[in-house]
Write a protein that holds these residues in place. Structure first.
Motif, PDB file in Angstrom:
ATOM      1  N   PHE A  14      80.233  49.603  53.084  1.00  0.00           N
ATOM      2  CA  PHE A  14      80.210  48.174  52.707  1.00  0.00           C
ATOM      3  C   PHE A  14      79.169  47.936  51.611  1.00  0.00           C
ATOM      4  N   MET A  15      77.980  48.493  51.778  1.00  0.00           N
ATOM      5  CA  MET A  15      76.951  48.256  50.756  1.00  0.00           C
ATOM      6  C   MET A  15      77.277  49.033  49.474  1.00  0.00           C
ATOM      7  N   LYS A 104      68.175  47.708  52.770  1.00  0.00           N
ATOM      8  CA  LYS A 104      67.266  47.375  53.861  1.00  0.00           C
ATOM      9  C   LYS A 104      67.879  47.864  55.177  1.00  0.00           C
ATOM     10  N   TYR A 133      69.262  38.477  49.507  1.00  0.00           N
ATOM     11  CA  TYR A 133      69.335  37.028  49.743  1.00  0.00           C
ATOM     12  C   TYR A 133      68.231  36.265  49.015  1.00  0.00           C
ATOM     13  N   TYR A 161      69.909  34.318  61.926  1.00  0.00           N
ATOM     14  CA  TYR A 161      70.908  35.158  61.269  1.00  0.00           C
ATOM     15  C   TYR A 161      71.882  35.585  62.364  1.00  0.00           C
ATOM     16  N   GLN A 163      75.790  36.850  63.537  1.00  0.00           N
ATOM     17  CA  GLN A 163      77.092  37.442  63.243  1.00  0.00           C
ATOM     18  C   GLN A 163      77.804  37.671  64.588  1.00  0.00           C
ATOM     19  N   TRP A 165      80.352  40.415  64.798  1.00  0.00           N
ATOM     20  CA  TRP A 165      81.243  41.590  64.657  1.00  0.00           C
ATOM     21  C   TRP A 165      81.087  42.580  65.808  1.00  0.00           C
ATOM     22  N   ARG A 176      75.208  52.108  63.396  1.00  0.00           N
ATOM     23  CA  ARG A 176      74.302  50.954  63.516  1.00  0.00           C
ATOM     24  C   ARG A 176      73.985  50.639  64.990  1.00  0.00           C
ATOM     25  N   ASP A 189      68.564  45.308  61.109  1.00  0.00           N
ATOM     26  CA  ASP A 189      69.711  45.093  60.210  1.00  0.00           C
ATOM     27  C   ASP A 189      69.669  43.692  59.585  1.00  0.00           C
ATOM     28  N   ILE A 190      69.539  42.673  60.433  1.00  0.00           N
ATOM     29  CA  ILE A 190      69.629  41.312  59.882  1.00  0.00           C
ATOM     30  C   ILE A 190      68.367  40.468  60.121  1.00  0.00           C
ATOM     31  N   HIS A 193      66.272  40.679  57.104  1.00  0.00           N
ATOM     32  CA  HIS A 193      66.558  39.751  55.993  1.00  0.00           C
ATOM     33  C   HIS A 193      65.776  38.438  56.142  1.00  0.00           C
ATOM     34  N   ASN A 273      78.740  35.411  59.237  1.00  0.00           N
ATOM     35  CA  ASN A 273      77.530  35.859  58.535  1.00  0.00           C
ATOM     36  C   ASN A 273      76.670  34.634  58.258  1.00  0.00           C
ATOM     37  N   TYR A 337      78.630  35.661  47.740  1.00  0.00           N
ATOM     38  CA  TYR A 337      77.807  36.753  48.269  1.00  0.00           C
ATOM     39  C   TYR A 337      77.588  37.838  47.221  1.00  0.00           C
TER      40      TYR A 337
END
Ligand code: SOE
Length: 387
Positions: A14-15, A104, A133, A161, A163, A165, A176, A189-190, A193, A273, A337
Protein backbone atom coordinates in the motif's frame (compact mmCIF):
# COMPACT_ATOMS: atom_id res chain seq x y z
CA UNK A 1 22.10 19.81 -17.23
CA UNK A 2 19.46 19.45 -14.50
CA UNK A 3 20.44 17.26 -11.59
CA UNK A 4 18.93 13.78 -11.71
CA UNK A 5 17.84 12.05 -8.50
CA UNK A 6 17.53 8.30 -9.01
CA UNK A 7 15.30 6.60 -6.45
CA UNK A 8 15.34 3.04 -5.18
CA UNK A 9 12.20 2.00 -3.33
CA UNK A 10 12.07 -1.05 -1.05
CA UNK A 11 8.57 -2.48 -0.61
CA UNK A 12 5.63 -2.33 -3.00
CA UNK A 13 2.49 -2.73 -0.88
CA UNK A 14 0.00 0.00 0.00
CA UNK A 15 2.73 2.48 0.89
CA UNK A 16 4.80 1.45 -2.14
CA UNK A 17 1.79 2.33 -4.29
CA UNK A 18 1.28 5.70 -2.55
CA UNK A 19 4.98 6.57 -2.71
CA UNK A 20 5.32 5.50 -6.38
CA UNK A 21 2.46 7.85 -7.26
CA UNK A 22 4.16 10.63 -5.31
CA UNK A 23 7.56 10.12 -7.01
CA UNK A 24 5.79 10.17 -10.42
CA UNK A 25 3.55 13.17 -9.75
CA UNK A 26 5.70 15.54 -7.66
CA UNK A 27 7.83 16.66 -10.66
CA UNK A 28 4.66 17.50 -12.63
CA UNK A 29 3.21 19.84 -10.00
CA UNK A 30 6.06 21.19 -7.89
CA UNK A 31 9.16 23.22 -8.86
CA UNK A 32 11.72 20.51 -8.01
CA UNK A 33 15.45 21.21 -8.03
CA UNK A 34 16.13 17.86 -9.72
CA UNK A 35 14.64 15.46 -12.23
CA UNK A 36 13.34 12.36 -10.45
CA UNK A 37 13.91 8.89 -11.92
CA UNK A 38 11.97 5.93 -10.54
CA UNK A 39 15.08 3.75 -10.94
CA UNK A 40 14.43 0.52 -9.01
CA UNK A 41 11.55 -1.01 -7.07
CA UNK A 42 12.48 -3.86 -4.76
CA UNK A 43 10.51 -6.67 -3.17
CA UNK A 44 11.17 -10.26 -2.11
CA UNK A 45 8.70 -11.84 -4.54
CA UNK A 46 10.12 -11.65 -8.07
CA UNK A 47 6.80 -11.97 -9.89
CA UNK A 48 5.10 -9.54 -7.51
CA UNK A 49 7.74 -6.84 -7.75
CA UNK A 50 7.99 -7.20 -11.54
CA UNK A 51 4.23 -6.65 -11.80
CA UNK A 52 4.53 -3.67 -9.45
CA UNK A 53 7.38 -2.29 -11.58
CA UNK A 54 5.13 -2.22 -14.62
CA UNK A 55 2.05 -1.00 -12.76
CA UNK A 56 3.80 1.77 -10.80
CA UNK A 57 6.19 2.89 -13.57
CA UNK A 58 9.66 1.93 -12.29
CA UNK A 59 12.61 1.38 -14.66
CA UNK A 60 14.02 -1.71 -12.92
CA UNK A 61 12.97 -4.25 -10.30
CA UNK A 62 15.09 -6.15 -7.78
CA UNK A 63 14.53 -8.79 -5.11
CA UNK A 64 17.48 -8.00 -2.81
CA UNK A 65 17.37 -4.60 -1.12
CA UNK A 66 21.18 -4.64 -0.77
CA UNK A 67 21.51 -4.41 -4.56
CA UNK A 68 19.47 -1.20 -4.44
CA UNK A 69 21.31 0.31 -1.48
CA UNK A 70 24.72 -0.53 -3.00
CA UNK A 71 23.89 0.65 -6.53
CA UNK A 72 26.14 3.62 -7.48
CA UNK A 73 23.25 4.98 -9.58
CA UNK A 74 20.73 5.20 -6.73
CA UNK A 75 20.99 8.35 -4.58
CA UNK A 76 17.76 8.06 -2.61
CA UNK A 77 16.37 5.02 -0.80
CA UNK A 78 12.68 5.01 0.03
CA UNK A 79 11.79 2.38 2.66
CA UNK A 80 8.24 0.98 2.67
CA UNK A 81 8.85 -2.43 4.20
CA UNK A 82 7.52 -4.00 7.40
CA UNK A 83 8.75 -2.20 10.51
CA UNK A 84 11.26 -4.91 11.50
CA UNK A 85 13.47 -4.15 8.48
CA UNK A 86 13.45 -0.32 8.63
CA UNK A 87 16.60 -0.06 10.77
CA UNK A 88 18.82 -2.49 8.86
CA UNK A 89 17.95 -0.99 5.49
CA UNK A 90 18.13 2.66 6.62
CA UNK A 91 21.49 2.20 8.35
CA UNK A 92 22.96 0.40 5.33
CA UNK A 93 21.59 3.11 3.01
CA UNK A 94 23.04 5.88 5.19
CA UNK A 95 26.42 4.13 5.29
CA UNK A 96 26.26 3.93 1.47
CA UNK A 97 25.69 7.71 1.40
CA UNK A 98 22.08 7.55 0.23
CA UNK A 99 19.40 9.99 1.34
CA UNK A 100 16.61 8.08 3.12
CA UNK A 101 12.85 8.47 3.29
CA UNK A 102 11.41 5.89 5.69
CA UNK A 103 7.78 5.03 6.41
CA UNK A 104 6.48 5.35 9.94
CA UNK A 105 7.01 4.20 12.58
CA UNK A 106 10.71 4.80 12.12
CA UNK A 107 11.75 1.67 14.01
CA UNK A 108 10.74 -1.19 16.31
CA UNK A 109 12.36 0.37 19.39
CA UNK A 110 13.89 3.61 20.72
CA UNK A 111 17.29 1.91 20.57
CA UNK A 112 16.93 1.15 16.86
CA UNK A 113 15.62 4.66 16.13
CA UNK A 114 18.63 6.17 17.90
CA UNK A 115 20.98 3.97 15.84
CA UNK A 116 19.25 5.07 12.62
CA UNK A 117 19.54 8.74 13.56
CA UNK A 118 23.22 8.34 14.48
CA UNK A 119 24.00 6.60 11.16
CA UNK A 120 22.15 9.30 9.21
CA UNK A 121 23.91 12.12 11.05
CA UNK A 122 27.33 10.47 10.65
CA UNK A 123 26.75 9.98 6.92
CA UNK A 124 25.47 13.57 6.59
CA UNK A 125 22.55 12.36 4.48
CA UNK A 126 19.06 13.87 4.29
CA UNK A 127 16.69 11.75 6.38
CA UNK A 128 12.91 11.93 6.71
CA UNK A 129 10.08 9.88 8.25
CA UNK A 130 6.94 9.78 6.11
CA UNK A 131 4.46 11.32 8.51
CA UNK A 132 2.51 12.48 5.48
CA UNK A 133 -0.38 14.00 7.42
CA UNK A 134 1.76 17.04 8.37
CA UNK A 135 1.43 18.07 4.71
CA UNK A 136 -2.37 18.05 4.57
CA UNK A 137 -2.89 21.72 3.65
CA UNK A 138 -5.42 22.17 6.50
CA UNK A 139 -2.89 20.76 9.01
CA UNK A 140 -0.10 22.92 7.59
CA UNK A 141 -2.44 25.94 7.94
CA UNK A 142 -3.26 24.93 11.52
CA UNK A 143 0.47 24.86 12.25
CA UNK A 144 0.87 28.34 10.74
CA UNK A 145 -2.09 29.72 12.76
CA UNK A 146 -0.88 28.18 16.04
CA UNK A 147 2.64 29.52 15.39
CA UNK A 148 1.09 32.98 14.96
CA UNK A 149 -0.48 32.59 18.43
CA UNK A 150 -4.13 32.74 17.33
CA UNK A 151 -5.11 30.05 19.85
CA UNK A 152 -3.22 31.67 22.71
CA UNK A 153 -2.17 29.24 25.47
CA UNK A 154 -2.94 25.68 24.36
CA UNK A 155 -5.05 23.77 26.90
CA UNK A 156 -6.05 20.56 25.07
CA UNK A 157 -4.82 18.32 22.24
CA UNK A 158 -7.48 15.68 21.58
CA UNK A 159 -6.89 13.21 18.74
CA UNK A 160 -8.50 10.03 17.50
CA UNK A 161 -7.26 7.78 14.70
CA UNK A 162 -9.91 5.15 14.03
CA UNK A 163 -10.03 2.43 11.38
CA UNK A 164 -12.01 -0.82 11.18
CA UNK A 165 -10.07 -3.01 8.76
CA UNK A 166 -9.40 -5.48 11.59
CA UNK A 167 -12.97 -5.73 12.88
CA UNK A 168 -13.42 -8.93 10.83
CA UNK A 169 -12.06 -11.85 12.92
CA UNK A 170 -11.36 -13.61 9.60
CA UNK A 171 -8.72 -11.02 8.65
CA UNK A 172 -5.56 -13.13 8.62
CA UNK A 173 -2.52 -12.87 10.84
CA UNK A 174 -0.46 -10.55 8.60
CA UNK A 175 2.79 -8.82 9.56
CA UNK A 176 1.05 -5.80 11.17
CA UNK A 177 -0.52 -8.19 13.70
CA UNK A 178 2.70 -9.74 14.93
CA UNK A 179 5.08 -8.10 17.38
CA UNK A 180 8.25 -9.54 15.80
CA UNK A 181 7.49 -7.87 12.44
CA UNK A 182 5.49 -4.82 13.52
CA UNK A 183 6.64 -3.97 17.04
CA UNK A 184 3.13 -2.93 18.05
CA UNK A 185 -0.32 -2.76 16.44
CA UNK A 186 -2.55 0.27 16.14
CA UNK A 187 -0.15 2.02 18.53
CA UNK A 188 2.91 2.20 16.27
CA UNK A 189 0.90 2.12 13.07
CA UNK A 190 -1.60 4.93 13.55
CA UNK A 191 -1.10 6.36 17.06
CA UNK A 192 2.35 7.24 15.70
CA UNK A 193 0.64 9.61 13.24
CA UNK A 194 -1.38 11.51 15.85
CA UNK A 195 1.59 11.57 18.22
CA UNK A 196 3.59 13.19 15.41
CA UNK A 197 0.80 15.72 14.79
CA UNK A 198 0.74 16.49 18.51
CA UNK A 199 4.48 17.17 18.47
CA UNK A 200 4.13 19.21 15.25
CA UNK A 201 1.14 21.32 16.32
CA UNK A 202 1.41 21.56 20.12
CA UNK A 203 4.89 20.59 21.39
CA UNK A 204 6.92 17.87 23.11
CA UNK A 205 5.23 15.32 25.36
CA UNK A 206 6.38 15.37 29.00
CA UNK A 207 4.63 12.35 30.53
CA UNK A 208 2.01 9.78 29.54
CA UNK A 209 -0.36 7.22 31.03
CA UNK A 210 -1.89 4.68 28.70
CA UNK A 211 -3.37 1.32 27.90
CA UNK A 212 -3.06 -1.13 25.03
CA UNK A 213 -5.73 -3.76 24.35
CA UNK A 214 -6.23 -6.68 21.99
CA UNK A 215 -9.87 -7.62 21.38
CA UNK A 216 -9.34 -10.42 18.85
CA UNK A 217 -6.53 -12.53 20.25
CA UNK A 218 -6.38 -15.23 17.55
CA UNK A 219 -6.67 -15.01 13.79
CA UNK A 220 -6.42 -17.44 10.84
CA UNK A 221 -2.90 -17.81 9.46
CA UNK A 222 -2.49 -16.34 5.97
CA UNK A 223 -4.10 -18.77 3.52
CA UNK A 224 -6.46 -20.13 6.18
CA UNK A 225 -8.82 -17.15 6.31
CA UNK A 226 -12.39 -17.96 5.33
CA UNK A 227 -11.79 -21.71 5.26
CA UNK A 228 -14.56 -23.01 7.49
CA UNK A 229 -13.79 -26.67 8.36
CA UNK A 230 -16.64 -29.08 7.47
CA UNK A 231 -18.85 -29.91 10.48
CA UNK A 232 -17.35 -32.63 12.65
CA UNK A 233 -14.02 -32.55 10.82
CA UNK A 234 -10.94 -33.21 12.93
CA UNK A 235 -8.71 -30.83 10.93
CA UNK A 236 -9.09 -27.65 12.93
CA UNK A 237 -8.06 -24.54 11.06
CA UNK A 238 -4.62 -23.15 11.76
CA UNK A 239 -4.98 -20.08 13.96
CA UNK A 240 -2.22 -17.85 15.23
CA UNK A 241 -1.91 -15.61 18.27
CA UNK A 242 -2.21 -11.88 17.75
CA UNK A 243 0.76 -10.41 19.62
CA UNK A 244 0.05 -6.69 19.20
CA UNK A 245 -2.63 -4.24 20.29
CA UNK A 246 -5.89 -3.65 18.45
CA UNK A 247 -6.34 -0.37 20.28
CA UNK A 248 -4.16 2.08 22.20
CA UNK A 249 -5.26 5.03 24.32
CA UNK A 250 -3.32 7.46 26.45
CA UNK A 251 -3.54 10.73 28.27
CA UNK A 252 -0.58 12.95 28.84
CA UNK A 253 0.96 16.31 29.50
CA UNK A 254 3.04 18.39 27.11
CA UNK A 255 6.05 20.33 28.42
CA UNK A 256 4.15 23.55 27.63
CA UNK A 257 1.36 22.57 30.05
CA UNK A 258 -1.22 21.45 27.48
CA UNK A 259 -3.09 18.21 28.16
CA UNK A 260 -3.19 15.32 25.68
CA UNK A 261 -5.81 12.68 25.00
CA UNK A 262 -5.15 10.23 22.15
CA UNK A 263 -6.88 7.09 20.91
CA UNK A 264 -5.88 4.79 18.08
CA UNK A 265 -7.86 1.73 17.06
CA UNK A 266 -8.27 -0.55 14.06
CA UNK A 267 -11.58 -1.97 15.36
CA UNK A 268 -13.73 1.16 15.29
CA UNK A 269 -16.49 -0.40 13.22
CA UNK A 270 -17.61 2.07 10.58
CA UNK A 271 -14.53 4.25 10.73
CA UNK A 272 -12.35 3.62 7.65
CA UNK A 273 -9.51 6.11 8.07
CA UNK A 274 -10.93 8.60 10.53
CA UNK A 275 -8.54 11.14 12.01
CA UNK A 276 -10.10 13.84 14.17
CA UNK A 277 -8.12 16.47 16.01
CA UNK A 278 -9.31 19.28 18.27
CA UNK A 279 -6.96 21.82 19.82
CA UNK A 280 -8.41 24.22 22.41
CA UNK A 281 -6.59 27.35 23.52
CA UNK A 282 -7.22 30.50 25.53
CA UNK A 283 -8.03 32.54 22.41
CA UNK A 284 -9.76 29.92 20.30
CA UNK A 285 -9.90 26.39 18.96
CA UNK A 286 -9.19 24.40 15.82
CA UNK A 287 -10.94 21.21 14.72
CA UNK A 288 -9.88 18.92 11.86
CA UNK A 289 -11.48 15.76 10.46
CA UNK A 290 -9.55 13.82 7.79
CA UNK A 291 -12.83 12.57 6.31
CA UNK A 292 -13.33 16.22 5.33
CA UNK A 293 -9.63 16.95 4.88
CA UNK A 294 -9.88 20.24 2.95
CA UNK A 295 -11.72 21.95 5.79
CA UNK A 296 -10.28 23.44 8.98
CA UNK A 297 -12.79 24.61 11.59
CA UNK A 298 -11.74 27.65 13.60
CA UNK A 299 -13.35 29.21 16.66
CA UNK A 300 -12.02 32.70 17.33
CA UNK A 301 -12.90 33.68 20.88
CA UNK A 302 -11.88 37.26 20.19
CA UNK A 303 -14.74 37.95 17.79
CA UNK A 304 -17.73 40.08 18.96
CA UNK A 305 -19.66 37.97 21.46
CA UNK A 306 -22.93 38.03 19.48
CA UNK A 307 -21.41 36.17 16.55
CA UNK A 308 -19.05 33.62 18.15
CA UNK A 309 -18.97 30.21 16.51
CA UNK A 310 -16.84 27.68 14.69
CA UNK A 311 -16.34 28.72 11.11
CA UNK A 312 -15.12 26.67 8.18
CA UNK A 313 -11.92 27.50 6.36
CA UNK A 314 -11.92 25.55 3.09
CA UNK A 315 -8.16 25.25 2.62
CA UNK A 316 -7.97 25.29 -1.16
CA UNK A 317 -7.25 28.89 -2.13
CA UNK A 318 -4.93 28.67 -5.09
CA UNK A 319 -3.37 32.09 -4.54
CA UNK A 320 -0.47 30.48 -2.68
CA UNK A 321 -1.46 31.99 0.68
CA UNK A 322 -2.35 28.51 1.90
CA UNK A 323 0.30 25.79 2.03
CA UNK A 324 0.77 23.53 -1.02
CA UNK A 325 -2.64 24.14 -2.67
CA UNK A 326 -1.34 26.76 -5.11
CA UNK A 327 0.51 24.05 -7.07
CA UNK A 328 -2.72 22.23 -7.89
CA UNK A 329 -6.04 23.53 -9.20
CA UNK A 330 -8.16 26.67 -9.07
CA UNK A 331 -9.52 27.82 -5.71
CA UNK A 332 -12.00 25.39 -4.17
CA UNK A 333 -10.91 22.30 -6.13
CA UNK A 334 -10.22 19.89 -3.33
CA UNK A 335 -7.28 17.55 -2.68
CA UNK A 336 -6.97 14.01 -1.34
CA UNK A 337 -4.91 11.47 0.56
CA UNK A 338 -2.44 10.98 -2.29
CA UNK A 339 -1.54 14.68 -2.31
CA UNK A 340 -0.09 14.43 1.19
CA UNK A 341 2.55 12.02 -0.12
CA UNK A 342 3.24 14.19 -3.17
CA UNK A 343 3.80 17.21 -0.89
CA UNK A 344 6.11 15.10 1.31
CA UNK A 345 8.16 13.84 -1.64
CA UNK A 346 8.40 17.29 -3.21
CA UNK A 347 9.87 18.78 -0.02
CA UNK A 348 12.16 15.77 0.40
CA UNK A 349 13.54 16.00 -3.16
CA UNK A 350 14.41 19.69 -2.76
CA UNK A 351 16.00 19.02 0.63
CA UNK A 352 18.13 16.25 -0.92
CA UNK A 353 19.35 18.56 -3.69
CA UNK A 354 20.08 21.39 -1.25
CA UNK A 355 21.52 19.04 1.37
CA UNK A 356 19.26 20.62 3.94
CA UNK A 357 17.20 18.97 6.73
CA UNK A 358 13.48 18.43 6.11
CA UNK A 359 10.99 17.64 8.89
CA UNK A 360 10.01 15.24 10.14
CA UNK A 361 13.56 13.94 10.36
CA UNK A 362 14.82 10.72 11.97
CA UNK A 363 15.14 12.81 15.14
CA UNK A 364 11.39 13.35 15.00
CA UNK A 365 11.09 9.61 14.41
CA UNK A 366 13.18 8.94 17.52
CA UNK A 367 11.09 11.32 19.64
CA UNK A 368 7.96 9.61 18.32
CA UNK A 369 9.40 6.24 19.27
CA UNK A 370 10.13 7.58 22.78
CA UNK A 371 6.47 8.48 23.24
CA UNK A 372 5.34 5.13 21.81
CA UNK A 373 7.64 3.22 24.14
CA UNK A 374 6.66 5.33 27.18
CA UNK A 375 2.99 4.52 26.57
CA UNK A 376 3.83 0.81 26.23
CA UNK A 377 5.76 0.92 29.54
CA UNK A 378 2.92 2.83 31.19
CA UNK A 379 0.40 0.26 29.98
CA UNK A 380 2.59 -2.60 31.25
CA UNK A 381 3.20 -1.09 34.69
CA UNK A 382 -0.15 0.75 34.99
CA UNK A 383 1.55 3.98 35.97
CA UNK A 384 2.55 7.36 34.55
CA UNK A 385 5.82 7.41 32.62
CA UNK A 386 7.98 10.47 31.97
CA UNK A 387 9.42 10.84 28.47
C1 SOE B 1 -2.69 1.12 7.98
O1 SOE B 1 -3.19 1.37 9.23
C2 SOE B 1 -2.33 2.42 7.26
O2 SOE B 1 -1.94 2.06 5.98
C3 SOE B 1 -1.19 3.14 7.95
O3 SOE B 1 -0.04 2.32 8.01
C4 SOE B 1 -0.87 4.40 7.16
O4 SOE B 1 0.19 5.11 7.78
C5 SOE B 1 -2.12 5.27 7.12
O5 SOE B 1 -1.86 6.44 6.36
C6 SOE B 1 -3.27 4.51 6.50
O6 SOE B 1 -3.48 3.25 7.20
Amino acid sequence: MAKILRVGMIGYGFMGKAHSNAWRQAPHFFPLKARVELHTICGRNAAGVQAARVQFGWQNSATDWRDVVESPLVEVVDINTSNDSHAEIAIAAAQAGKHVLCEKPLAMTVKQAAQMLAAAQKAKIVHMVCHNYRRIPAIALAKKMISEGVLGQIYHYHARYAQDWLSDPEFPLKWRLQKHTSGSGAHGDINAHIIDLGRYLVGEFKEVCGLLHTFITERPLEGEAGKVPPPGSKSARKLGKVTVDDAAMFIGRFHNGALASLEATRLATGRKNHISIEINGSKGSLYFNFEDMNRLRYFNNEEPKDRLGFRDIVVTQSNDIQPYVGQWWGSGHILGYEHTFIHTVADFVNACVEGKPVQPTFEDGLKNQQVLEAVELSAKNRQWVKI
